[in-house]
Motif scaffolding. Sequence first.
Motif, PDB file in Angstrom:
ATOM      1  N   VAL A 250       0.830  -1.217   0.000  1.00 26.89           N
ATOM      2  CA  VAL A 250       0.000   0.000   0.000  1.00 26.89           C
ATOM      3  C   VAL A 250       0.861   1.261   0.000  1.00 26.89           C
ATOM      4  O   VAL A 250       0.446   2.301  -0.525  1.00 26.89           O
ATOM      5  N   ALA A 251       2.059   1.183   0.565  1.00 24.64           N
ATOM      6  CA  ALA A 251       2.963   2.346   0.504  1.00 24.64           C
ATOM      7  C   ALA A 251       3.314   2.648  -0.948  1.00 24.64           C
ATOM      8  O   ALA A 251       3.406   3.824  -1.348  1.00 24.64           O
TER       9      ALA A 251
ATOM     10  N   LEU B 175      -9.512   0.205   1.438  1.00 27.75           N
ATOM     11  CA  LEU B 175      -9.619   0.924   2.712  1.00 27.75           C
ATOM     12  C   LEU B 175      -8.786   2.204   2.677  1.00 27.75           C
ATOM     13  O   LEU B 175      -9.268   3.289   3.036  1.00 27.75           O
TER      14      LEU B 175
ATOM     15  N   GLN C 282     -10.128   6.155   2.762  1.00 25.19           N
ATOM     16  CA  GLN C 282      -9.705   7.096   3.805  1.00 25.19           C
ATOM     17  C   GLN C 282      -9.018   8.326   3.229  1.00 25.19           C
ATOM     18  O   GLN C 282      -9.098   9.413   3.782  1.00 25.19           O
ATOM     19  N   MET C 283      -8.313   8.120   2.103  1.00 25.38           N
ATOM     20  CA  MET C 283      -7.582   9.234   1.505  1.00 25.38           C
ATOM     21  C   MET C 283      -8.501  10.171   0.723  1.00 25.38           C
ATOM     22  O   MET C 283      -8.040  11.180   0.186  1.00 25.38           O
TER      23      MET C 283
ATOM     24  N   SER D 160      -5.097  -5.369   6.779  1.00 27.81           N
ATOM     25  CA  SER D 160      -6.168  -4.655   7.473  1.00 27.81           C
ATOM     26  C   SER D 160      -7.336  -5.566   7.831  1.00 27.81           C
ATOM     27  O   SER D 160      -8.324  -5.102   8.396  1.00 27.81           O
TER      28      SER D 160
ATOM     29  N   ALA E  36      -5.091   5.035  12.861  1.00 31.84           N
ATOM     30  CA  ALA E  36      -6.221   5.420  12.011  1.00 31.84           C
ATOM     31  C   ALA E  36      -5.824   6.346  10.870  1.00 31.84           C
ATOM     32  O   ALA E  36      -6.642   6.651  10.013  1.00 31.84           O
ATOM     33  N   ALA E  37      -4.579   6.793  10.858  1.00 31.93           N
ATOM     34  CA  ALA E  37      -4.160   7.776   9.855  1.00 31.93           C
ATOM     35  C   ALA E  37      -3.920   7.114   8.504  1.00 31.93           C
ATOM     36  O   ALA E  37      -3.676   5.909   8.423  1.00 31.93           O
ATOM     37  N   ASP E  38      -4.019   7.918   7.460  1.00 36.25           N
ATOM     38  CA  ASP E  38      -3.696   7.465   6.110  1.00 36.25           C
ATOM     39  C   ASP E  38      -2.652   8.402   5.517  1.00 36.25           C
ATOM     40  O   ASP E  38      -2.449   9.500   6.034  1.00 36.25           O
ATOM     41  N   PRO E  39      -1.989   7.964   4.431  1.00 36.07           N
ATOM     42  CA  PRO E  39      -0.883   8.767   3.891  1.00 36.07           C
ATOM     43  C   PRO E  39      -1.268  10.203   3.526  1.00 36.07           C
ATOM     44  O   PRO E  39      -0.452  11.116   3.687  1.00 36.07           O
ATOM     45  N   ALA E  40      -2.479  10.415   3.053  1.00 38.33           N
ATOM     46  CA  ALA E  40      -2.876  11.773   2.670  1.00 38.33           C
ATOM     47  C   ALA E  40      -2.950  12.667   3.915  1.00 38.33           C
ATOM     48  O   ALA E  40      -2.441  13.786   3.919  1.00 38.33           O
TER      49      ALA E  40
ATOM     50  N   LYS F 274       0.540  13.327   5.296  1.00 42.38           N
ATOM     51  CA  LYS F 274       1.294  14.315   4.522  1.00 42.38           C
ATOM     52  C   LYS F 274       0.798  15.731   4.825  1.00 42.38           C
ATOM     53  O   LYS F 274       1.596  16.647   5.008  1.00 42.38           O
TER      54      LYS F 274
ATOM     55  N   ARG G 138      -4.455  -0.621  10.560  1.00 38.85           N
ATOM     56  CA  ARG G 138      -5.189  -0.733   9.297  1.00 38.85           C
ATOM     57  C   ARG G 138      -4.256  -1.047   8.121  1.00 38.85           C
ATOM     58  O   ARG G 138      -4.631  -0.841   6.963  1.00 38.85           O
TER      59      ARG G 138
ATOM     60  N   MET H 146      -1.529   0.473   7.230  1.00 40.24           N
ATOM     61  CA  MET H 146      -0.953   1.631   6.545  1.00 40.24           C
ATOM     62  C   MET H 146       0.284   2.181   7.244  1.00 40.24           C
ATOM     63  O   MET H 146       0.712   3.300   6.967  1.00 40.24           O
TER      64      MET H 146
ATOM     65  N   ALA I 255       3.241   2.963   4.891  1.00 42.08           N
ATOM     66  CA  ALA I 255       2.767   3.979   3.940  1.00 42.08           C
ATOM     67  C   ALA I 255       2.751   5.347   4.618  1.00 42.08           C
ATOM     68  O   ALA I 255       3.084   6.369   4.004  1.00 42.08           O
TER      69      ALA I 255
END
Lengths: 302, 302
Positions: A213-214, A254, A258-259, A289, B179-183, B186, B209, B211, B214
């Motif tokens: 996913v990265a 997922l 979220q993004m 996940s 719970a964080a995502d890459p977007a 950043k 999750r 991530m 990532a």
Amino acid sequence: MKELVTINDVGPRDGLQNQSRTLAPAERLRLIEALLAAGLPAIEVGSFVSPKAVPAMAGAAEVVAGLPVGAAVYSALIPNRKGYDLATAAGVTQVELVVAASQTMNRENINATTEAAMAGCEDIVTAAQADGVKTLACIATAWECPFEGVIDQDVVLGLARDMFAHGADEVVLADTIGAADPAGVKRLTQLAAQEFGADRLSCHFHDTRGMGVANVAAALESGIRKFDASIGGLGGCPFAPGATGNVATEDVALMLGQMGFTTGIDLVKLVAAVDVVSELVGHPQGGNSIRWLRRQIEKGTL
Amino acid sequence: MKELVTINDVGPRDGLQNQSRTLAPAERLRLIEALLAAGLPAIEVGSFVSPKAVPAMAGAAEVVAGLPVGAAVYSALIPNRKGYDLATAAGVTQVELVVAASQTMNRENINATTEAAMAGCEDIVTAAQADGVKTLACIATAWECPFEGVIDQDVVLGLARDMFAHGADEVVLADTIGAADPAGVKRLTQLAAQEFGADRLSCHFHDTRGMGVANVAAALESGIRKFDASIGGLGGCPFAPGATGNVATEDVALMLGQMGFTTGIDLVKLVAAVDVVSELVGHPQGGNSIRWLRRQIEKGTL
């Protein structure tokens, strides 16, 4: 309005061909139906290869014949012109052909030089254009080859250039062995997006080293909006039997949700598809996940 | 010359405090020694909390007394002034204090408002400056709170601003519940790096999750060069017993090395540390890359 990212589930092809248990066409159709129920917009439904070489893909025409019409964009892998003829005779309207970025990989895989593989690719793309069949031209081992190591990105860009020149509709940059990292992904996808346009590209990652996913997130930064993934992380790994295969569809869906992207996928039904594939292959599948997703479903918060 | 990224292994603290088995100080020292052997440059060695509240952290002073001097930068978590006094009396020279970005989380965790928690933080930072003790001020639930949901990034930036104004040496942006995502990572890290400088920030991610790495890659894009991680992905999860905890040190170290950074970590010895922690906690630990890493060690290619 949210931006669309397309996930192409390659579980019924790249996933199943690496499983020890061979599934009958009706079982593969059951998996595809579970993916359709979850809203997958694109599915690679099989491979028109010799059943002797890949028993898991035997009966691909039967799978194609059983597909619900218009429910998603279906594609099939073809290794050569014979595969193309079989696929199109079966009614496939989108084919994926593969050329590796490494000479050694092409020799090991299809006993051909890269140049000969590209000539075959050109022949098929020309036929496909005449037939109104869409072509996805996959560049395998686009970052690293198990035999040759790190791949020169100019070689990859050159192959993509030739594929587009021959008339390919889309180029798939594939990290076949799950060796890419986000920095390398960003470098290559930026260059490719600049030259060819991000909307003509997609990416295919494996989670072998835990960077699946990265790498998707890195390619998103370059504007790529289509990704292969595999339900439940299905798929083997040339390095370690039992190790994770393709990046899991549920992990990618997922993260994308979220993004702030839209994928059209229902995560609850996607987990149901993970259950279907686990039952079919006979052992539990699931991306990184999956435990969190199941817990949310138990709590009713997904 | 390769750019350095520092991994701070929080396994002996954030990891172990979520395990069902309580380890004696000598066992925790054995884990720390395995981490030192692998080249970890920074380790959170424990927490000076009430042993009644967190039995797993009992005997933190004994752990600190047994640390090889100068082998790494050691830190300890302190919940309050009493913890600070105990930690510094034990010889700790770097303390981590925590304030959550959410009012509800502070109330649930320490029965205080965010303002009261910040006042306690200020008191400790002032004492630490007088004592020559370095302070890491952690903002917990910096992206999302299990009670309040998504956190307003202005709240996080405001807390960081206050922490630095009080004299904190470093602010740790912590995705406490994974719970964080890459977007989102950043966005927040870019703003924080612009205002405070990336070299005064670090990030703490969980892999709940899937991530974790990532998010590390996303924070790297903002210039962050220090990350918490936990050997073997040790650590519980407030959502799902048995689910993955902190992002695994081996996953982060592998990715950073591939991306061209230097971490000072020996991956073969790091896998040995995964074996040590697995033995100590009584069940197999390992990040998403562990099977691949083990396979490379078998083949002698790591």
